[in-house]
Design a protein around this motif. Structure first.
Motif, mmCIF file in Angstrom:
data_model
loop_
_atom_site.group_PDB
_atom_site.id
_atom_site.type_symbol
_atom_site.label_atom_id
_atom_site.label_comp_id
_atom_site.label_asym_id
_atom_site.label_seq_id
_atom_site.Cartn_x
_atom_site.Cartn_y
_atom_site.Cartn_z
ATOM 1 N N ILE A 108 67.047 -1.133 45.229
ATOM 2 C CA ILE A 108 66.475 -0.412 44.088
ATOM 3 C C ILE A 108 65.099 0.108 44.487
ATOM 4 O O ILE A 108 64.166 -0.659 44.656
ATOM 5 N N THR A 109 65.008 1.409 44.659
ATOM 6 C CA THR A 109 63.755 2.014 45.114
ATOM 7 C C THR A 109 63.039 2.644 43.921
ATOM 8 O O THR A 109 63.623 2.738 42.837
ATOM 9 N N PRO A 110 61.798 3.052 44.105
ATOM 10 C CA PRO A 110 61.091 3.653 42.959
ATOM 11 C C PRO A 110 61.726 4.948 42.445
ATOM 12 O O PRO A 110 61.385 5.410 41.366
ATOM 13 N N LYS A 111 62.657 5.536 43.184
ATOM 14 C CA LYS A 111 63.295 6.763 42.658
ATOM 15 C C LYS A 111 64.224 6.416 41.474
ATOM 16 O O LYS A 111 64.535 5.252 41.245
ATOM 17 N N GLU A 112 64.664 7.432 40.768
ATOM 18 C CA GLU A 112 65.566 7.233 39.614
ATOM 19 C C GLU A 112 66.952 6.802 40.099
ATOM 20 O O GLU A 112 67.476 7.361 41.065
ATOM 21 N N HIS A 113 67.533 5.806 39.417
ATOM 22 C CA HIS A 113 68.908 5.422 39.731
ATOM 23 C C HIS A 113 69.762 5.576 38.481
ATOM 24 O O HIS A 113 69.271 5.422 37.374
ATOM 25 N N GLY A 114 71.066 5.816 38.676
ATOM 26 C CA GLY A 114 71.974 5.900 37.534
ATOM 27 C C GLY A 114 72.243 4.518 36.958
ATOM 28 O O GLY A 114 72.055 3.501 37.639
ATOM 29 N N VAL A 115 72.701 4.501 35.705
ATOM 30 C CA VAL A 115 72.924 3.236 35.002
ATOM 31 C C VAL A 115 73.995 2.386 35.689
ATOM 32 O O VAL A 115 73.829 1.181 35.839
ATOM 33 N N LEU A 118 72.550 0.697 38.645
ATOM 34 C CA LEU A 118 71.646 -0.387 38.240
ATOM 35 C C LEU A 118 72.437 -1.581 37.709
ATOM 36 O O LEU A 118 72.105 -2.733 37.983
ATOM 37 N N TRP A 125 68.141 -5.902 39.705
ATOM 38 C CA TRP A 125 67.458 -5.068 38.701
ATOM 39 C C TRP A 125 66.559 -5.925 37.783
ATOM 40 O O TRP A 125 65.507 -5.474 37.345
ATOM 41 N N SER A 128 62.796 -5.934 38.043
ATOM 42 C CA SER A 128 61.926 -4.790 37.743
ATOM 43 C C SER A 128 61.074 -5.116 36.516
ATOM 44 O O SER A 128 61.413 -5.956 35.695
ATOM 45 N N ARG A 130 60.259 -3.615 33.761
ATOM 46 C CA ARG A 130 60.822 -3.419 32.427
ATOM 47 C C ARG A 130 61.794 -4.547 32.066
ATOM 48 O O ARG A 130 61.750 -5.113 30.985
#
Ligand code: 4AD
Ligand code: MG
Length: 445
Positions: A108-115, A118, A125, A128, A130
């Protein structure tokens, strides 16, 4: 050796040299200056290293720590107003570093990932920021629930998870083999609580419940936690009074104890601050009337379609959402049609088509978070209701017997923990309210 501290206590150690044990969350570099963010489970703090200060060798080591590497860091705690973190305002100037395991390819990188990605990586996850914040709020809410009830004279009793019969409808049961018989995972502990109050007066159970929900929504899990208080000598009005006090306490406690977490989640606190005092109470009849008027005024044809309703229909989430939008507090709707509710609800006097049920609907589109009712106390009516719902009476003989030996008016409710967490945290979907959610097509990890 320096003292190992937890980040949550860092404010007590400014000017001291301390040791932190945890993981590297993120890092950036500007020439000779390194900034890291380290988490240890209790919080997050900024790490700093300046090449001319720490020397080339240590600086090179610090530079190569990958995201989520496990590390032990020692250094001086400094106050720095601008340093991000939980608690913010502190940093640790690295003096020594031990890398337990360096990680170079954390998924899991700082870029956006799909649900879906994740969710497949839920075991990671949850680290993270959040997700960390949400799970901490959940823990605080659980304790608030128990504290409130314990202080209010309730006895906590555990009810079985393996059960022989349905209580909340037969269409969403999880069947399990039980030697030569068929059993089901509990949809509720309520029926057992109705026996327990005959011993204790006021009880609650709090644990996992199961429903084979076959639709994908943002409000449904197949395994969720429910707290179910049950009270002898309690009618529908008493029940609403209790729910009001209970909800007010839970929300207030979460705001007090989770200020930092709610800030991470960017939760707007204004709607939560309204959760005090009297909540509006309207009947189902009145709610249907309001829905007809609101539908009349609606100009968007799609929404108009969603808001279709006739007396006798159960509410869907569009109905609940638009109803709650008319108020600035959670909303009680009582007196639903008996046909859309469970078999055990007391009929309204002189109006058997309506029952003494009440749902508490949360604002901001979160919908039903509590369902409850006054329970049927007449044994014959109960037998009739069991037949009418097509349930096998032999499985309920003990339950019917409760009405033959000192029966009393009684009521209770169930609050869904995950829906409450979703609402208080302001989450778009229930899947983030528990570490490892169980949903349609999802039981991994
Ligand atoms: O309204 P429900 O079905 O009520 C009962 O089970 C009663 N026996 C409770 C009682 O009176 N003791 O469920 C109660 C609450 C709902 O309001 C909702 O918050 C939650 O449980 N709930 C769910 N939460 C997540 N996923 C699901 N599939 C849920 N089904 C119900
Ligand atoms: Mg319900």
């Amino acid at each position: 050796m320096t003292q190992t501290i937890r980040i949550e206590n860092i404010s007590q150690h400014v000017g001291e040299k301390v040791t932190l044990k945890g993981w590297l969350y993120a890092s950036t570099r500007k020439g000779k200056l390194y900034f890291g963010r380290m988490r240890d489970g209790s919080g997050m703090v900024q790490l700093v290293a300046y090449r001319p200060e720490v020397g080339d060798e240590l600086f090179e080591d610090v530079k190569r720590i990958g995201q989520e590497s496990s590390i032990i860091v020692s250094g001086e705690v400094r106050a720095n107003e601008r340093a991000p973190g939980t608690p913010g305002g502190f940093e640790v100037a690295i003096e020594s570093l031990e890398i337990l395991q360096n990680v170079e390819d954390y998924p899991i990188t700082p870029k956006e990932h799909g649900v879906e990605f994740l969710m497949d990586n839920r075991h990671h996850w949850i680290r993270s920021r959040r997700q960390w914040a949400i799970l901490r709020v959940r823990s605080v809410i659980k304790k608030a629930i128990m504290d409130f009830l314990d202080n209010d004279g309730f006895i906590n009793i555990d009810t079985p998870i393996i059960t022989p019969s349905a209580a909340e409808g037969t269409s969403n049961l999880f069947e399990v083999g039980y030697f030569d018989e068929t059993a089901y995972l509990a949809q509720t502990g309520q029926l057992y609580n109705e026996a327990n109050i005959m011993s204790m007066g006021k009880v609650y159970c709090f644990g996992p419940t199961f429903r084979a929900e076959k639709s994908k929504t943002r409000r449904h899990l197949t395994e969720f936690w429910m707290v179910e208080p049950e009270i002898a000598f309690c009618d529908l009005d008493d029940l609403m009074d209790l729910e009001e006090r209970f909800m007010t306490y839970i929300v207030k406690t979460a705001m007090e104890k989770c200020a930092a977490e709610l800030e991470i989640l960017e939760r707007d606190l204004a709607p939560l601050q309204n959760v005090t005092g009297d909540f509006p109470r309207i009947s189902y009849d009145k709610a249907v009337e309001m829905l007809h008027e609101l539908r009349e005024k609606e100009t968007d044809p799609e929404k108009k379609k969603e808001l279709e309703i006739e007396w006798g229909d159960d509410f869907g989430s569009p109905h609940e959402t638009v109803l709650t939008q008319q108020f600035d507090k959670p909303l009680f709707v009582y007196g639903y049609p008996s046909a859309v509710k469970a078999f055990y609800m007391e009929p309204w006097p002189d109006r058997p088509e309506v029952c003494k049920s009440v749902d508490l609907l949360a604002p901001e589109g979160y919908g039903e978070i509590i369902g409850g009712s006054e329970r049927m106390s007449d044994p014959q009516k109960l037998v009739d209701a069991i037949h009418a719902h097509g349930l096998p009476p032999e499985n309920y003989s003990w339950y019917i017997e409760l009405r033959q030996f000192g029966s009393v008016p009684h009521s209770g409710f169930g609050l869904g923990l995950e829906r409450t967490v979703a609402w208080i945290c302001g989450l778009p979907h229930i899947r983030e309210t528990t570490a490892f959610p169980r949903m349609l097509y999802r039981m991994n990890p």
